[in-house]
Design a protein around this motif. Structure first.
Motif, mmCIF file in Angstrom:
data_model
loop_
_atom_site.group_PDB
_atom_site.id
_atom_site.type_symbol
_atom_site.label_atom_id
_atom_site.label_comp_id
_atom_site.label_asym_id
_atom_site.label_seq_id
_atom_site.Cartn_x
_atom_site.Cartn_y
_atom_site.Cartn_z
ATOM 1 N N ASP A 512 -25.959 6.755 -36.610
ATOM 2 C CA ASP A 512 -24.944 5.707 -36.520
ATOM 3 C C ASP A 512 -23.557 6.324 -36.374
ATOM 4 N N GLY A 513 -22.678 5.570 -35.741
ATOM 5 C CA GLY A 513 -21.271 5.962 -35.675
ATOM 6 C C GLY A 513 -20.944 7.022 -34.651
ATOM 7 N N ASN A 514 -21.901 7.351 -33.763
ATOM 8 C CA ASN A 514 -21.589 8.373 -32.761
ATOM 9 C C ASN A 514 -20.723 7.783 -31.648
ATOM 10 N N LYS A 515 -20.060 8.673 -30.896
ATOM 11 C CA LYS A 515 -19.103 8.266 -29.855
ATOM 12 C C LYS A 515 -19.600 8.621 -28.456
ATOM 13 N N LEU A 516 -20.895 8.824 -28.306
ATOM 14 C CA LEU A 516 -21.444 9.293 -27.036
ATOM 15 C C LEU A 516 -21.167 8.293 -25.907
ATOM 16 N N ASN A 524 -35.375 17.796 -16.229
ATOM 17 C CA ASN A 524 -35.934 18.724 -17.207
ATOM 18 C C ASN A 524 -37.445 18.468 -17.314
ATOM 19 N N LYS A 525 -38.055 18.865 -18.404
ATOM 20 C CA LYS A 525 -39.482 18.663 -18.632
ATOM 21 C C LYS A 525 -39.717 17.945 -19.954
ATOM 22 N N LEU A 526 -38.844 17.017 -20.260
ATOM 23 C CA LEU A 526 -38.910 16.311 -21.535
ATOM 24 C C LEU A 526 -40.076 15.333 -21.548
ATOM 25 N N GLN A 527 -40.685 15.184 -22.730
ATOM 26 C CA GLN A 527 -41.867 14.348 -22.875
ATOM 27 C C GLN A 527 -41.682 13.380 -24.043
ATOM 28 N N GLY A 528 -42.770 12.679 -24.330
ATOM 29 C CA GLY A 528 -42.754 11.803 -25.484
ATOM 30 C C GLY A 528 -42.112 10.465 -25.198
ATOM 31 N N PRO A 529 -41.886 9.652 -26.229
ATOM 32 C CA PRO A 529 -41.284 8.328 -26.048
ATOM 33 C C PRO A 529 -39.771 8.416 -25.888
ATOM 34 N N PHE A 530 -39.223 7.293 -25.484
ATOM 35 C CA PHE A 530 -37.776 7.177 -25.313
ATOM 36 C C PHE A 530 -37.193 6.657 -26.630
ATOM 37 N N PRO A 531 -36.370 7.450 -27.341
ATOM 38 C CA PRO A 531 -35.964 7.071 -28.707
ATOM 39 C C PRO A 531 -35.084 5.816 -28.741
ATOM 40 N N LYS A 532 -35.509 4.849 -29.523
ATOM 41 C CA LYS A 532 -34.751 3.612 -29.657
ATOM 42 C C LYS A 532 -33.423 3.829 -30.372
ATOM 43 N N SER A 533 -33.298 4.970 -31.044
ATOM 44 C CA SER A 533 -32.041 5.247 -31.759
ATOM 45 C C SER A 533 -30.854 5.345 -30.806
ATOM 46 N N LEU A 534 -31.124 5.476 -29.506
ATOM 47 C CA LEU A 534 -30.023 5.506 -28.534
ATOM 48 C C LEU A 534 -29.241 4.192 -28.509
ATOM 49 N N CYS A 535 -29.850 3.127 -29.011
ATOM 50 C CA CYS A 535 -29.118 1.852 -29.052
ATOM 51 C C CYS A 535 -27.951 1.916 -30.035
ATOM 52 N N LYS A 536 -27.924 2.958 -30.871
ATOM 53 C CA LYS A 536 -26.786 3.150 -31.767
ATOM 54 C C LYS A 536 -25.573 3.709 -31.034
ATOM 55 N N CYS A 537 -25.790 4.163 -29.811
ATOM 56 C CA CYS A 537 -24.693 4.720 -29.006
ATOM 57 C C CYS A 537 -23.980 3.575 -28.296
ATOM 58 N N GLN A 538 -23.193 2.835 -29.025
ATOM 59 C CA GLN A 538 -22.578 1.622 -28.501
ATOM 60 C C GLN A 538 -21.431 1.873 -27.535
ATOM 61 N N SER A 539 -21.017 3.134 -27.395
ATOM 62 C CA SER A 539 -19.973 3.473 -26.417
ATOM 63 C C SER A 539 -20.560 4.057 -25.135
ATOM 64 N N LEU A 540 -21.878 4.109 -25.052
ATOM 65 C CA LEU A 540 -22.541 4.779 -23.933
ATOM 66 C C LEU A 540 -22.263 4.068 -22.611
ATOM 67 N N GLN A 541 -21.839 4.870 -21.612
ATOM 68 C CA GLN A 541 -21.604 4.340 -20.272
ATOM 69 C C GLN A 541 -22.619 4.848 -19.263
ATOM 70 N N VAL A 542 -23.037 6.087 -19.418
ATOM 71 C CA VAL A 542 -23.992 6.688 -18.482
ATOM 72 C C VAL A 542 -25.195 7.202 -19.269
ATOM 73 N N LEU A 543 -26.394 6.747 -18.890
ATOM 74 C CA LEU A 543 -27.640 7.194 -19.502
ATOM 75 C C LEU A 543 -28.595 7.585 -18.381
ATOM 76 N N ASP A 544 -28.821 8.876 -18.225
ATOM 77 C CA ASP A 544 -29.646 9.388 -17.131
ATOM 78 C C ASP A 544 -30.721 10.301 -17.707
ATOM 79 N N ILE A 545 -31.982 9.827 -17.670
ATOM 80 C CA ILE A 545 -33.118 10.633 -18.130
ATOM 81 C C ILE A 545 -34.103 10.836 -16.982
#
Length: 834
Positions: A512-516, A524-545
């Motif tokens: 919580d409280g991040n400024k991302l 990259n070669k990232l695996q696994g699920p997409f973390p729902k905790s990213l919804c805490k990044c309320q300042s996020l403008q660009v999300l590229d996975i």
């Protein structure tokens, strides 16, 4: 002893009460005049906030000498100073101000006063200081003032207003004027140096940010008392005159942002023995930097960026022991950076050499420049490795060697730069691991190591950088996992760019409280699920996975991120349908800022998400600046880093796009997509879409690229697509389209056969198959049905109703005819039977 003394004392005793009362009466009268003048001034102040400042204080209930901003003389009890600066006052200056005849200082700077200055100010003959700066006054400079205030006026501040016209000759009458500041106005003409030189006491002259033009007159050399001369941001042309060398008291010369040319006259300027600051940036100076620069021994600041200066930095610059700032960015200097020479400038704190043609290695002597705080040499041709001696620069705050040809590893000695705020080594050929000592730089705010050949893991010591705002490691060969600390170690982190590496494992969770604001893990070669905790990044403008191996359902929670402008999930292993429970709330719009929506190359199924598409308000009616170039889609976002500060000042979106290609969507294309009239790129290819191409696509007036290929679309190509005047790329191949290709104009005549191939029932240009007369019978032509969306929805209903009513009406008429033996009036009306 004088015998008349007792008589005189007796007379004085009788006269004293009269003299005192007469003098007191005069003082009272004069003070009343001052009071009434200030009350008249008060009545011309119109702003709302006035009542909270002067309104309750400037009243007859209080002695005028006790009013806010008013100072009275101790001897004559007259108002001698008025200072009401920075009170947000609005209004005009009334003529009554001229009645303050004892006024010595008048200061109303930092308000919103407007209009012309009243002529009655000429009555204030005792004024020494006038400060009308930072207001909104208009008109020409007050000539009448300059005729009357010949002996008194010492300081005149009229800067940051809207004065126009030229500098009047009358200003030369101000023989005691020491400071004249008239910058940031709309004054024009040539600088009248011959007139200004008559102000024999003038020490500071500020003319910047006006419209002065022409050459700098030779008479400038007659202003022998001048210490500070500011004339930046004008249109002054020609060369700097030799006569400027006569200004032996000159300390500051600022001529930036003009049109001066020729070689910088270093030999002339070196005669200005007191010169401390020389600002010549953003002109058209050319030629080499003369060796005589070494004679300017008092020089502290030398700014000459953005010119056409050639050659090498002369060795004589090492004689300047007081020099603190050298700025030679954006020139044509070459050769090796003379670190041994520059290290002789023992006070040097800032060295700016961006965008020149410096070559060779970075000398080891760079470590001797121990006072250096800023060293910027980006965009040159510097080769070799970073010398170990750079670790001696303990005062360094900014190090930028990006866009060179540096090779080798990053020396661990860089971890000794404890004062470093910015480290920028992007765009080189550096290899090896990121040194563990990077974690010692606890003051680091911006770390840019992108576009190199770095390998190994991201060191865990990076978690010590609690002040980090930007971490840019993209475009390397980094391996291993992303440190979990990056999700929560810095409450200041706004940019996390790790794209185009070989990172694997899971995406870290976020606190919580991040400024991302910018998060890019593409390639990259990232695996696994997409973390729902990213919804805490309320300042996020660009999300590229994009371009990873993430396997999950569509993250519908991303629609609640209020500032999200770019969502790229392409080329992963996402699956399932696109739907959301949030859409049940009519008060919440999904993706209110989204302008780039790319979920291509996944395994999404079901119908296209109409609930999203009809509510993407950031793709509707977007106003594009007329000077903004219409770029094709290259990268979902461009990080804009301004100058040396390396601060994220904005995220530039080059396109507005939707890419749902290479999935398993089926069903028809929603007509609601026609609302997205700011869309530039639309790709729905390689799905299983059916039905017709919506005629509402004719509303996509900004569209440049449209790809609907490799689906199961049927019917004709809507003529409404010919309205798309920006359309430069069209692909409708591999469908079941039929009928003629529209020929009504627009861009359709420019598309080749490949745009329509594998549609056997299509005909017309540019295909070899010609259309028959039956093919050319269009049910809709331009202008016939402008409300085509209405027709799409309701035509079939109208036809059914029409047939039904016609059937009933026909049967009824037939029965009547048979019953009444074909009455002639009825047959005449409906069948024209005579």
């Amino acid at each position: 002893m004088d015998r008349s003394s007792p008589i005189l004392q007796l007379i004085a005793l009788f006269l004293l009460p009269y003299l005192l009362s007469h003098n007191l009466a005069n003082i009272t009268t004069d003070l009343k005049t001052d009071e009434s003048s200030l009350l008249a001034f008060k009545s011309h102040i119109t702003n709302d906030s006035f009542d909270t400042t002067l309104g309750k204080n400037w009243t007859t209930k209080t002695l005028v000498c006790n009013w806010i901003g008013v100072t009275c003389g101790s001897r004559h009890r007259r108002v001698i100073a008025l200072s009401i600066s920075y009170m947000s006052l609005e209004g005009t200056i009334p003529p009554y101000i001229g009645n303050l005849s004892s006024l010595v200082s008048l200061n109303i700077t930092g308000n919103f006063f407007s209009g012309d200055l009243p002529e009655e100010l000429v009555n204030l003959r005792r004024l020494r200081v006038v400060d009308f700066s930072n207001n909104s006054f208009v008109g020409e400079l007050p000539r009448t003032w300059f005729r009357t205030m010949t002996d008194s006026l010492e300081e005149l501040y009229l800067n940051h207003n809207n004065f126009s016209g030229t500098i009047p000759q009358e200003i030369g009458h101000l023989s005691n004027l020491r400071i004249l500041k008239i910058e940031y106005n709309k004054l024009n003409g040539q600088i009248p140096a011959s007139t200004l030189s008559q102000c024999s006491q003038l020490k500071e002259l500020a003319l910047s940010n006006n419209n002065f033009s022409g050459a700098l007159p030779k008479e400038i050399g007659s202003m022998i008392q001048l210490q500070k001369f500011y004339a930046y941001k004008n249109s002054i042309t020609g060369t700097i005159p030799q006569e400027i060398g006569h200004l032996s008291n000159l300390k500051i010369l600022n001529m930036q942002y003009n049109k001066l040319n020729g070689q910088i006259p270093v030999s002339t300027l070196s005669q200005c023995a007191q010169l401390q600051e020389l600002w010549l940036s953003h002109n058209n100076f050319s030629g080499t930097l003369a060796r005589e620069i070494g004679n300017m021994t008092q020089l502290q600041v030398f700014e000459a960026e953005n010119n056409n200066i050639t050659g090498t930095i002369p060795q004589e610059i090492g004689h300047l022991s007081n020099l603190r700032i050298i700025n030679m960015r954006y020139n044509k200097l070459n050769g090796q950076i003379p670190a041994s020479t520059l290290s002789q400038c023992s006070q040097l704190q800032e060295l700016w050499l961006t965008s020149n043609s410096f070559s060779g290695t970075l000398p080891r002597e760079i470590g001797n420049m121990t006072q250096l705080q800023i060293f910027v040499a980006e965009n040159n041709n510097i080769t070799g490795s970073i010398p170990l001696e750079i670790g001696k620069l303990e005062n360094l705050c900014l190090l930028d060697l990006s866009k060179n040809k540096l090779s080798g590893s990053i020396p661990p000695m860089i971890g000794k730069l404890y004062s470093l705020n910015d480290l920028v080594l992007s765009g080189n050929k550096l290899s090896g691991p990121i040194p563990f000592t990077i974690g010692n730089l606890t003051r680091l705010r911006y770390l840019h190591l992108d576009s190199n050949n770095l390998t190994g893991q991201i060191p865990s010591s990076i978690c010590n950088l609690s002040s980090l705002e930007i971490l840019h490691l993209s475009g390397n060969g980094l391996q291993g996992r992303i440190p979990q600390c990056l999700g929560n170690f810095s409450t200041l982190l706004s940019v996390l760019a790790l794209k185009e590496n070989q990172l694997h494992g899971h995406i870290p969770t976020f606190a919580d409280g991040n400024k991302l604001e910018y998060f890019n893990l593409n390639g990259n070669k990232l695996q696994g699920p997409f973390p729902k905790s990213l919804c805490k990044c309320q300042s996020l403008q660009v999300l590229d996975i994009g371009n990873n191996e993430i396997q999950d359902l569509f993250p519908c929670w991303t629609e609640t991120i209020p500032k999200l402008r770019v969502l790229v999930m392409k080329s992963n292993k996402f699956y399932g349908k696109l739907f959301s429970d949030y859409l049940k709330n009519d008060n919440i719009l999904p993706f209110p800022k989204l302008q780039i929506f790319d979920i291509s190359d996944n395994k999404f199924t079901g119908c296209l998400p109409d609930g999203y598409l009809k509510n993407l308000v950031a793709m509707m009616n977007v106003k594009i600046n007329g000077t903004e170039r219409r770029n094709k889609f290259v990268d979902p976002a461009v990080l804009v880093l301004k100058g040396s500060q390396r601060k994220l000042v904005g995220i530039l979106i080059t396109s507005i796009l939707i890419d749902f290609s290479n999935n398993q969507f089926h069903g028809s294309i929603p007509c609601s997509m026609g609302k997205l009239n700011s869309l530039i790129y639309l790709n729905l290819s390689h799905n299983m879409l059916e039905g017709k191409i919506p005629t509402s696509f004719g509303n996509l007036s900004a569209l440049e690229q449209l790809d609907l290929s490799s689906n199961q679309l049927q019917g004709e190509i809507p003529w409404q697509l010919t309205r798309l005047t920006f359309l430069s790329s069209l692909n409708l191949s591999n469908n079941h389209l039929s009928g003629p290709i529209p020929e009504y104009g627009g861009q359709f005549r420019t598309f080749e056969n490949s745009s329509y191939m594998e549609n056997p029932e299509l005909c017309g240009y540019p295909l070899t198959k010609k259309c028959t007369d039956v093919d050319k019978m269009h049910p809709m032509l331009p202008g016939e049905y402008d409300d085509f969306e209405f027709l799409d929805a309701f035509t079939w209903k109208v036809v059914v109703i029409g047939y039904g009513c016609g059937f009933v009406f026909g049967v009824t008429m037939g029965c009547l005819a048979l019953s009444y033996r074909r009455p002639m009036w009825l047959l005449n009306i409906f069948f024209r039977v005579q």
